[in-house]
Design an enzyme around this catalytic site. Structure first.
Site, mmCIF file in Angstrom:
data_model
loop_
_atom_site.group_PDB
_atom_site.id
_atom_site.type_symbol
_atom_site.label_atom_id
_atom_site.label_comp_id
_atom_site.label_asym_id
_atom_site.label_seq_id
_atom_site.Cartn_x
_atom_site.Cartn_y
_atom_site.Cartn_z
ATOM 1 N N HIS A 51 0.799 -1.231 0.000
ATOM 2 C CA HIS A 51 0.000 0.000 0.000
ATOM 3 C C HIS A 51 0.827 1.274 0.000
ATOM 4 O O HIS A 51 0.275 2.364 -0.055
ATOM 5 C CB HIS A 51 -0.956 0.010 1.198
ATOM 6 C CG HIS A 51 -0.268 0.320 2.497
ATOM 7 N ND1 HIS A 51 0.487 -0.590 3.163
ATOM 8 C CD2 HIS A 51 -0.214 1.460 3.223
ATOM 9 C CE1 HIS A 51 0.972 -0.048 4.262
ATOM 10 N NE2 HIS A 51 0.575 1.198 4.320
HETATM 11 C C1 UD1 Z 1 -2.501 5.450 5.693
HETATM 12 C C2 UD1 Z 1 -1.242 5.890 6.446
HETATM 13 C C3 UD1 Z 1 -0.212 4.766 6.391
HETATM 14 C C4 UD1 Z 1 -0.801 3.467 6.892
HETATM 15 C C5 UD1 Z 1 -2.027 3.150 6.062
HETATM 16 C C6 UD1 Z 1 -2.689 1.860 6.453
HETATM 17 C C7 UD1 Z 1 -0.667 8.265 6.349
HETATM 18 C C8 UD1 Z 1 0.217 9.256 5.713
HETATM 19 N N1 UD1 Z 1 -0.636 7.051 5.793
HETATM 20 O O1 UD1 Z 1 -2.166 5.279 4.327
HETATM 21 O O2 UD1 Z 1 0.891 5.119 7.223
HETATM 22 O O3 UD1 Z 1 0.154 2.451 6.783
HETATM 23 O O4 UD1 Z 1 -2.963 4.222 6.242
HETATM 24 O O5 UD1 Z 1 -3.786 1.637 5.650
HETATM 25 O O6 UD1 Z 1 -1.345 8.567 7.304
HETATM 26 N N2 UD1 Z 1 -9.574 4.863 1.270
HETATM 27 C C9 UD1 Z 1 -10.757 4.199 1.200
HETATM 28 N N3 UD1 Z 1 -11.379 3.874 2.380
HETATM 29 C C10 UD1 Z 1 -10.856 4.173 3.580
HETATM 30 C C11 UD1 Z 1 -9.639 4.866 3.635
HETATM 31 C C12 UD1 Z 1 -8.996 5.195 2.465
HETATM 32 O O7 UD1 Z 1 -11.268 3.901 0.138
HETATM 33 O O8 UD1 Z 1 -11.459 3.837 4.616
HETATM 34 C C13 UD1 Z 1 -8.885 5.210 0.008
HETATM 35 C C14 UD1 Z 1 -9.055 6.669 -0.328
HETATM 36 O O9 UD1 Z 1 -9.369 6.773 -1.658
HETATM 37 C C15 UD1 Z 1 -7.677 7.265 -0.055
HETATM 38 C C16 UD1 Z 1 -6.741 6.085 -0.192
HETATM 39 O O10 UD1 Z 1 -7.516 4.930 0.146
HETATM 40 O O11 UD1 Z 1 -7.377 8.273 -0.956
HETATM 41 C C17 UD1 Z 1 -5.573 6.166 0.723
HETATM 42 O O12 UD1 Z 1 -5.988 6.434 2.074
HETATM 43 P P1 UD1 Z 1 -5.119 7.410 3.015
HETATM 44 O O13 UD1 Z 1 -5.729 7.518 4.349
HETATM 45 O O14 UD1 Z 1 -4.827 8.685 2.277
HETATM 46 O O15 UD1 Z 1 -3.710 6.711 3.120
HETATM 47 P P2 UD1 Z 1 -3.290 5.188 3.220
HETATM 48 O O16 UD1 Z 1 -2.614 4.855 1.939
HETATM 49 O O17 UD1 Z 1 -4.417 4.332 3.672
#
Ligand code: UD1
Length: 369
Positions: A215
């Site tokens: 991820h």
């Molecule tokens: C975040 C953390 C990372 C952690 C990871 C675990 C930061 C900078 N990064 O990264 O350290 O290892 O979480 O998962 O805080 N999304 C969904 N549903 C959700 C959440 C996210 O669909 O419930 C999608 C969204 O489109 C979003 C993307 O996933 O843009 C990434 O989510 P985001 O919270 O930005 O960062 P992670 O890559 O999950």
């Protein structure tokens, strides 16, 4: 809303890897309250992760009480997400300031709430403080540096994390080497781990498959990089099923790639009990997560990390983890070693013993005594 008594600690949780870290602290505080302890808490969910699979399932499986507040910050760019959390938490602290802000890990919620609390004169405690990958291209490393620079109290998972803090000028009196709350949760939940629904349909048996998680933006945001990684893994593991719970970030890029070999089984992000069942019984784990390298270490499962750095060196020096980096040739060799049973033996780092939440609660109570 639940009536919360002073003094109380704000416990901040926002993203998937936070939930297993706060559970033992919450349970420790609840246990002390039942025994007459006076320290209360308010559970603040920032809403950084919001899907049932990324958040709700963890609350249910780990018996975490419903959040007292949900800031519903949601997704966005780094700045948008951080800003949304800061605005929401600042508003909350204006309405009802807490006695201490306790943040865990290194996600955007961690840094955002630490900044807001400290600017309002509320002390900050950082659980898992002092970790350093020294890789400033990772948003998590920026979050760790900023959070540690403005925290008052540090709960560390290792002596090397404590050393990093000492070298940056933090007085020893503020650093408490307590162990790993994520491992508290794992040890507590070991008897409850259960196979996912696809276990039988895919004819999975212990030691017959690998688990893959990816991820990190550097691995999954670029289609060519992701495709090269997956092609190497599939080509090397011809006869071994690879179970791949796909993170929402990774799913977006995967949707743009041509179909992948059928022994790469793409599945939904797994709830905690099912995911760790898969890890416990796997022949090995391929990941770019930090937390999973700690869990694999405690479970004694061979683990390779597709990154060039780690903020958790004990998973390599003592544990079952190896840093493989981004070179496909190195990945191929490591996979061949893993598949033929040639992996190093490992031990469990000190104080990863299931008692960390209690140690933290005892220190917090002393602080407010
Ligand atoms: C975040 C953390 C990372 C952690 C990871 C675990 C930061 C900078 N990064 O990264 O350290 O290892 O979480 O998962 O805080 N999304 C969904 N549903 C959700 C959440 C996210 O669909 O419930 C999608 C969204 O489109 C979003 C993307 O996933 O843009 C990434 O989510 P985001 O919270 O930005 O960062 P992670 O890559 O999950």
């Amino acid at each position: 809303m639940r009536a919360i008594r002073l003094p109380f600690v704000d416990i901040i949780a926002g993203a998937r890897p936070n939930f297993m870290k706060v559970a033992p602290i919450i349970h420790g505080l609840q246990k002390r309250q039942l025994a007459g302890g006076k320290l209360d808490f308010r559970l603040v969910h920032t809403g950084q992760h919001y899907d049932v699979r990324m958040s709700g399932d963890f609350f249910e499986q780990l018996s975490i009480p419903p959040p007292d507040i949900n800031l519903a910050a949601g997704s966005g760019s780094q700045a948008e997400q951080t800003a949304a959390i800061m605005i929401g938490y600042e508003r909350l602290l204006h309405e009802q300031p807490s006695s201490l802000c306790l943040v865990v890990g290194d996600v955007n919620s961690t840094m955002a709430c630490a900044i807001v609390a400290q600017k309002q004169g509320i002390p900050v405690a950082h659980v898992e403080g002092g970790l350093r990958s020294h890789d400033w291209s990772m948003p998590e490393e920026i979050n760790r540096l900023v959070t540690d620079a403005i925290s008052n109290l540090f709960f560390t998972t290792s002596t090397s994390a404590g050393d990093n803090l000492l070298h940056s000028g933090v007085p020893a009196s503020r650093i408490h080497f307590v162990g790993n709350t994520m491992i508290d949760t794992l040890l507590q939940q070991l008897p409850n781990l259960r196979p996912p629904a696809f276990w039988n349909p895919l004819s999975l048996t212990p030691q017959s498959y690998l688990v893959l998680t990816l991820h990190r933006p550097t691995n999954v945001d670029n289609p060519t990089t992701l495709s090269n990684l997956l092609t190497t893994i599939c080509a090397t593991c011809q006869n071994t099923p690879v179970i791949f719970p796909v993170h929402p970030r990774t799913a977006k890029t995967l949707a743009t790639l041509p179909p992948l070999p059928i022994h790469l089984h793409q599945v939904e992000p797994q709830p905690y009990l099912e995911f760790n069942y898969l890890v416990k019984h796997a022949k090995g784990v391929i990941t770019d997560s930090g937390g999973i390298t700690e869990e694999a270490t405690v479970l004694g499962v061979p683990c390779m990390t597709l990154r060039t750095t780690t903020e958790r060196p004990e998973t390599i020096t003592m544990g079952s983890n190896e840093l493989i980096g981004e070179d496909p040739a190195r990945l191929r060799t490591a996979l061949q070693h893993l598949l033929t049973g040639q992996w190093k033996s490992s031990t469990i780092p000190p104080k990863w013993d299931g008692q960390t939440g209690q140690r933290i609660v005892a220190i917090l109570e002393e602080l407010f005594a």
